[in-house]
Design an enzyme around this catalytic site. Sequence first.
Site, PDB file in Angstrom:
ATOM      1  N   ASP A  33      -6.209   4.333  -9.977  1.00  0.00           N
ATOM      2  CA  ASP A  33      -5.794   2.986 -10.374  1.00  0.00           C
ATOM      3  C   ASP A  33      -5.931   2.736 -11.878  1.00  0.00           C
ATOM      4  OD1 ASP A  33      -5.188   2.527  -7.748  1.00  0.00           O
ATOM      5  OD2 ASP A  33      -6.969   1.330  -7.308  1.00  0.00           O
ATOM      6  N   LYS A  80     -10.977  -6.995  -6.816  1.00  0.00           N
ATOM      7  CA  LYS A  80      -9.911  -7.213  -5.823  1.00  0.00           C
ATOM      8  C   LYS A  80     -10.176  -6.388  -4.554  1.00  0.00           C
ATOM      9  CE  LYS A  80      -5.787  -4.788  -5.858  1.00  0.00           C
ATOM     10  NZ  LYS A  80      -5.273  -4.194  -4.661  1.00  0.00           N
ATOM     11  N   ASN A  81     -10.440  -5.099  -4.737  1.00  0.00           N
ATOM     12  CA  ASN A  81     -10.502  -4.231  -3.566  1.00  0.00           C
ATOM     13  C   ASN A  81     -11.792  -4.424  -2.757  1.00  0.00           C
ATOM     14  OD1 ASN A  81      -7.935  -3.367  -4.016  1.00  0.00           O
ATOM     15  ND2 ASN A  81      -8.510  -1.463  -5.035  1.00  0.00           N
ATOM     16  N   ARG A  95      -0.872  -9.809  -8.388  1.00  0.00           N
ATOM     17  CA  ARG A  95      -1.542  -9.427  -7.138  1.00  0.00           C
ATOM     18  C   ARG A  95      -2.984  -9.029  -7.388  1.00  0.00           C
ATOM     19  NH1 ARG A  95       1.252  -4.906  -4.031  1.00  0.00           N
ATOM     20  NH2 ARG A  95      -0.753  -5.208  -3.058  1.00  0.00           N
ATOM     21  N   CYS A 126       1.895  -1.939  -2.758  1.00  0.00           N
ATOM     22  CA  CYS A 126       2.646  -1.247  -3.800  1.00  0.00           C
ATOM     23  C   CYS A 126       3.231   0.055  -3.257  1.00  0.00           C
ATOM     24  CB  CYS A 126       1.724  -0.925  -4.971  1.00  0.00           C
ATOM     25  SG  CYS A 126       1.261  -2.368  -5.923  1.00  0.00           S
ATOM     26  N   ARG A 143       1.967   6.217   2.594  1.00  0.00           N
ATOM     27  CA  ARG A 143       0.620   5.648   2.764  1.00  0.00           C
ATOM     28  C   ARG A 143       0.267   5.631   4.253  1.00  0.00           C
ATOM     29  NH1 ARG A 143      -0.300   0.861  -1.672  1.00  0.00           N
ATOM     30  NH2 ARG A 143      -2.459   1.399  -1.221  1.00  0.00           N
TER      31      ARG A 143
HETATM   32  N1  EPU Z   1      -4.570   8.908   3.538  1.00  0.00           N
HETATM   33  C1  EPU Z   1      -4.162   9.607   4.644  1.00  0.00           C
HETATM   34  N2  EPU Z   1      -4.395   9.059   5.879  1.00  0.00           N
HETATM   35  C2  EPU Z   1      -5.006   7.850   6.040  1.00  0.00           C
HETATM   36  C3  EPU Z   1      -5.416   7.136   4.879  1.00  0.00           C
HETATM   37  C4  EPU Z   1      -5.187   7.694   3.644  1.00  0.00           C
HETATM   38  O1  EPU Z   1      -3.619  10.698   4.547  1.00  0.00           O
HETATM   39  O2  EPU Z   1      -5.193   7.414   7.182  1.00  0.00           O
HETATM   40  C5  EPU Z   1      -4.348   9.485   2.201  1.00  0.00           C
HETATM   41  C6  EPU Z   1      -3.408   8.644   1.345  1.00  0.00           C
HETATM   42  O3  EPU Z   1      -2.064   8.978   1.579  1.00  0.00           O
HETATM   43  C7  EPU Z   1      -3.870   8.974  -0.063  1.00  0.00           C
HETATM   44  C8  EPU Z   1      -5.364   9.214   0.103  1.00  0.00           C
HETATM   45  O4  EPU Z   1      -5.575   9.457   1.489  1.00  0.00           O
HETATM   46  O5  EPU Z   1      -3.266  10.162  -0.487  1.00  0.00           O
HETATM   47  C9  EPU Z   1      -6.256   8.081  -0.324  1.00  0.00           C
HETATM   48  O6  EPU Z   1      -5.820   6.852   0.282  1.00  0.00           O
HETATM   49  P1  EPU Z   1      -6.831   5.642   0.546  1.00  0.00           P
HETATM   50  O7  EPU Z   1      -6.864   5.391   2.008  1.00  0.00           O
HETATM   51  O8  EPU Z   1      -8.117   5.940  -0.140  1.00  0.00           O
HETATM   52  O9  EPU Z   1      -6.097   4.444  -0.188  1.00  0.00           O
HETATM   53  P2  EPU Z   1      -5.957   2.960   0.302  1.00  0.00           P
HETATM   54  O10 EPU Z   1      -7.183   2.544   1.042  1.00  0.00           O
HETATM   55  O11 EPU Z   1      -4.632   2.739   0.927  1.00  0.00           O
HETATM   56  C10 EPU Z   1      -7.170   1.954  -1.782  1.00  0.00           C
HETATM   57  C11 EPU Z   1      -6.848   0.916  -2.806  1.00  0.00           C
HETATM   58  C12 EPU Z   1      -5.787   1.433  -3.764  1.00  0.00           C
HETATM   59  C13 EPU Z   1      -6.298   2.725  -4.408  1.00  0.00           C
HETATM   60  C14 EPU Z   1      -6.720   3.736  -3.339  1.00  0.00           C
HETATM   61  C15 EPU Z   1      -7.360   4.982  -3.922  1.00  0.00           C
HETATM   62  C16 EPU Z   1      -7.239  -1.130  -1.600  1.00  0.00           C
HETATM   63  C17 EPU Z   1      -6.677  -2.337  -0.968  1.00  0.00           C
HETATM   64  N3  EPU Z   1      -6.362  -0.278  -2.134  1.00  0.00           N
HETATM   65  O12 EPU Z   1      -5.945   2.199  -1.097  1.00  0.00           O
HETATM   66  O13 EPU Z   1      -5.650   0.433  -4.757  1.00  0.00           O
HETATM   67  O14 EPU Z   1      -5.272   3.286  -5.208  1.00  0.00           O
HETATM   68  O15 EPU Z   1      -7.658   3.123  -2.441  1.00  0.00           O
HETATM   69  O16 EPU Z   1      -8.485   4.651  -4.668  1.00  0.00           O
HETATM   70  O17 EPU Z   1      -8.450  -0.963  -1.670  1.00  0.00           O
HETATM   71  C18 EPU Z   1      -4.616  -0.840  -6.396  1.00  0.00           C
HETATM   72  O18 EPU Z   1      -5.616  -1.584  -6.376  1.00  0.00           O
HETATM   73  O19 EPU Z   1      -3.706  -0.914  -7.274  1.00  0.00           O
HETATM   74  C19 EPU Z   1      -4.460   0.169  -5.350  1.00  0.00           C
HETATM   75  C20 EPU Z   1      -3.312   0.768  -5.075  1.00  0.00           C
END
Ligand code: EPU
Length: 420
Positions: free
Chosen positions: A306, A22-23, A398, A117, A122
């Site tokens: 995850d 998915k990701n 999803r 979610c 975020r």
């Molecule tokens: N963060 C910041 N600032 C930013 C971006 C992130 O402080 O600009 C923080 C977040 O608050 C968090 C950490 O950095 O504490 C990591 O966030 P990340 O950006 O890595 O997460 P994401 O890209 O929003 C993706 C996956 C999530 C998964 C996380 C961590 C996708 C679409 N989503 O989210 O997947 O939990 O990486 O591995 O790729 C899921 O698939 O169920 C899911 C939630």
Amino acid sequence: MEKFIIQGNTRLVGEVEIIGAKNAAVAILPATLLINGITTLENVPNISDVKIICTILTALGAVVTWNNEHTVVVDTRHLNSANAPLEMTSKFRASYYLLGALLGRRGNAEVGLPGGCNLGARPIDQHIKGFEALGATIIDEQGKINASAKKLIGSPIYFDVVSVGATINLILASVLAEGTTVLNNVAKEPHIVDLANFLTSVGADIRGAGTDTIKINGVSELSGNHTYSIVPDQIETGTFMIAALASKGDILIKNCIYEHMDSLSAKIIEMGGKIENLGDSMRVSCDRELQATNIKTLPYPGFPTDLQPQIAVALSIANGTSIINENIWSSRFQYTSELNKMGAKITAQGTTAIIEGVNKLIGAPLYATDLRAGAALLIASIIADGSSELYNIHYIDRGYEHIEDKFRKLGAKIERIDKE
Ligand code: EPU
């Protein structure tokens, strides 16, 4: 609204086939916007997040065709808009990748604030900082983000936190930028490497994906007429590995990458499970009492957040007390109150959960609070005594394709019915 009714007490035995991640798919589909041509993507998961992205790509002027259940052809020769429909982008998290991709291809983008979610705050400050370093102007107003740049110019960018989303977005924005971008302190997840492999296959110059530093030399265009197969889903693989462990079952997991699962495999073995590496597949089984262990979630190659709710189900019936430290999301223990309804003994406070193992879980009415929590509660219902009803299963849809069919093939008794 649909729900699952699950008759429990099942030991899961048999084979399951893993689909593309998915990701990775939710990053690679927007990445096709950078190409002025036709791209064929194989092994695409047929899940609701992917279907929404395909609808958004269509609204931007791409022609998207499903050749079969898992093959999508995207023709991006005639894009006519850089405004992603707000009502669609707010439905899922990865819509922010449209910012990087559209900025890279057209120099401007307007995207509704991403939904997804509810796992706690975020923020996307690192994405914005990166776009600005490349010369873009970002305006964040009234629920949408507007990004524009006359010309994107490569730049060194240091991320303050390791972020999957910011790493992907800055790769997308910089492949067509002028000059060299160096991204430091990047995420290393398999889907980052998969995106880089995809973009490299269509002519991008990206080095270092999978390490802490990624260097991107901008190129003038990416070529179409390529076929690319999405990497197997690390989290779906892990979900079935944990289901084998928690049900004391025996599952052959096909089309997966053993090396992506090291952090989970180590924990499964500590808890008493067995894992056999069979090349493109692996066999996970367990024939003894589960033992408690401790989990700390971390960016890859650490233990994935995850898979945290799913492993908590196995820990809830293990001998002894386990501690989980959640280091990525501030609200990822919402599912613990549902597991406690089933007789689990979990105390969650802040970013720590203490799990005292119990002999068994008992079926109950349950509410999924997010995608991975939903998968965890499904596993819990399959192994529990008695029957359970699982609500909010749109979260599960999803990210998992036909999850009930896959579990049914392993012996689970699950019915999907319309909630009256
Ligand atoms: N963060 C910041 N600032 C930013 C971006 C992130 O402080 O600009 C923080 C977040 O608050 C968090 C950490 O950095 O504490 C990591 O966030 P990340 O950006 O890595 O997460 P994401 O890209 O929003 C993706 C996956 C999530 C998964 C996380 C961590 C996708 C679409 N989503 O989210 O997947 O939990 O990486 O591995 O790729 C899921 O698939 O169920 C899911 C939630």
